[in-house]
Design an enzyme around this catalytic site. Structure first.
Site, mmCIF file in Angstrom:
data_model
loop_
_atom_site.group_PDB
_atom_site.id
_atom_site.type_symbol
_atom_site.label_atom_id
_atom_site.label_comp_id
_atom_site.label_asym_id
_atom_site.label_seq_id
_atom_site.Cartn_x
_atom_site.Cartn_y
_atom_site.Cartn_z
ATOM 1 N N GLU A 115 -4.687 2.525 -4.263
ATOM 2 C CA GLU A 115 -3.227 2.519 -4.192
ATOM 3 C C GLU A 115 -2.687 1.213 -3.620
ATOM 4 O O GLU A 115 -1.549 1.137 -3.169
ATOM 5 C CB GLU A 115 -2.740 3.693 -3.334
ATOM 6 C CG GLU A 115 -3.047 3.599 -1.854
ATOM 7 C CD GLU A 115 -4.431 4.077 -1.474
ATOM 8 O OE1 GLU A 115 -4.634 4.354 -0.286
ATOM 9 O OE2 GLU A 115 -5.313 4.171 -2.359
ATOM 10 N N ASP A 154 0.853 -1.187 0.000
ATOM 11 C CA ASP A 154 0.000 0.000 0.000
ATOM 12 C C ASP A 154 0.895 1.244 0.000
ATOM 13 O O ASP A 154 1.863 1.323 0.755
ATOM 14 C CB ASP A 154 -0.905 0.023 1.219
ATOM 15 C CG ASP A 154 -1.957 1.131 1.121
ATOM 16 O OD1 ASP A 154 -2.998 0.890 0.497
ATOM 17 O OD2 ASP A 154 -1.713 2.214 1.664
#
Length: 401
Positions: free
Chosen positions: A306, A263
């Site tokens: 993301e 992430d």
């Protein structure tokens, strides 16, 4: 069948094929090579019409038109095949010189030193070579995976071989008959066979070109269904499918299969302060860096936003941790150089797990995701591992430098 009737059928059929290919190309202009195949059949149509009106043309004009159109049709087919396969085109200068030479030789053996046999040789020489080269160009990729290419290659190769052997067939017919009348009869029958072969080749080549166009469209649709359009890595659904297969394979072979979830830290802040365009550039930049750390057999996917995931076949726990740490350090060391000349710093939080017996893609990914959130909780820009659902966390941390 009457030879002029066969010629009319061949001309009409080639014109119809040209119209069909033009219609397909006009709605799908991104299909590589399709326009050139359409031009190939268009040139073949001109050749068919020239044969029908041959008696009304001057002999030299008829020879020039016939030789030029036959050679151009084959050359366009070769160029279409190379374009479809992503090959660089030949220089057109060489093609112009070669076709002009063949035309000149045909005229020479028509006017200066009449010789019908040599005219047959040059009439099929350039075209035969081009069709054979087109066949060699397309016969790649595996017959089970891309059968359409091999079908087209087979037809083009056989047609090119027939064009090269055609003069020998005429010579054998003329020489093998006991009398002049019988020889003329055999030659006439062979002429009809030549026209029939051309009709069959036109139909099969057109069928092959349309199948290749369908293959390209199908591949593009599959690509759109499986690949994230922004980053060009697998999307979530495709990644989970591949992970399921990899887990099954790893369990059969008793091999290790590490999975990691990554992430991007503070990505929302980048979007809010630098804009979504900068956010998209950051995602592409991260993928570019990540691919540097991976092997060809490693698989990467975008889970959403993301968040990304990677599985590494046969890497082992230690190998996965080494890859995760190398990726974390590389991302931190190489910020995105934005267009406004103000670099965008970037760090990632990575969670790693090793697939256990009975794991599914969802459960393995969930465990790696939990390890990633553990990295977030412990300060970001670090790597954490989670071995099993009920096991204690084994921590491998990389603090900010």
């Amino acid at each position: 069948m009457h030879t002029p009737t066969l010629l009319i059928i061949a001309a009409l059929l080639t014109g119809l094929v040209t119209a069909v290919l033009y219609a397909v190309w006009s709605f799908n202009r991104n299909i590589p090579g399709l326009r050139l195949w359409m031009l190939s059949f268009l040139t073949g149509s001109v050749f068919g019409v020239s044969l029908l009106v041959r008696e009304r043309l001057h002999e030299v004009v008829a020879v020039v038109v016939s030789q030029a159109t036959v050679s151009l049709a084959a050359y366009f087919c070769l160029m279409a095949s190379r374009t479809y396969m992503g090959r660089r085109p030949f220089s057109h200068v060489y093609a112009v010189v070669a076709i002009a030479t063949l035309v000149a030789l045909s005229v020479f053996f028509t006017v200066v030193q009449p010789h019908q046999g040599m005219r047959f040789v040059f009439a099929g020489l350039g075209a035969g070579i081009c069709y054979l080269l087109a066949a060699a160009t397309l016969a790649q990729g595996g017959v089970r995976r891309v059968p359409a290419r091999y079908l087209f290659a087979l037809v083009a190769g056989l047609h090119g071989l027939f064009l090269l052997l055609r003069p020998a067939l005429f010579q054998l017919c003329a020489a093998g008959a006991p009398g002049e009348a019988a020889g003329a009869g055999l030659v006439a029958q062979l002429s009809q066979f030549v026209v029939l072969e051309a009709i069959v080749a036109v139909v099969l080549l057109a069928f092959g070109a349309l199948i290749l166009a369908n293959e390209y469209i199908t591949t593009e649709l599959r690509h759109l269904a499986e690949v994230d359009p922004l980053t060009s890595v697998f999307n979530r659904r495709a990644f989970l499918t591949l992970l399921d297969k990899a887990i099954s394979s790893a369990q059969r072979t008793q091999s290790a299969l590490p999975v990691m979830v990554i992430d991007l830290d503070h990505f929302k802040k980048i979007n809010d302060t630098r804009g979504h365009r900068a956010g998209d550039d950051v995602l592409r930049h991260f993928v570019m860096l990540a691919l540097r750390c991976l092997r060809k057999e490693d698989v990467m996917g975008r889970l959403g936003g993301e968040e990304f995931a990677i599985f590494l076949p046969n890497a082992g726990d230690g190998g996965a941790l080494a890859v995760a740490e190398r990726l974390r350090a590389l991302v931190q060391a190489q910020p995105l150089l934005a267009t406004d000349a103000c670099p965008i710093p970037l760090t990632v939080s990575v969670g790693v797990t090793l697939c256990a017996d009975g794991d599914s893609a969802d459960s393995a990914l969930q465990r790696a995701d939990e390890a990633m959130y553990l990295a977030k909780e412990r300060g970001r820009n670090r790597v954490e591992t989670l071995a099993k659902p009920a096991a204690a966390h084994a921590v491998h941390a990389a603090t900010e430098s």
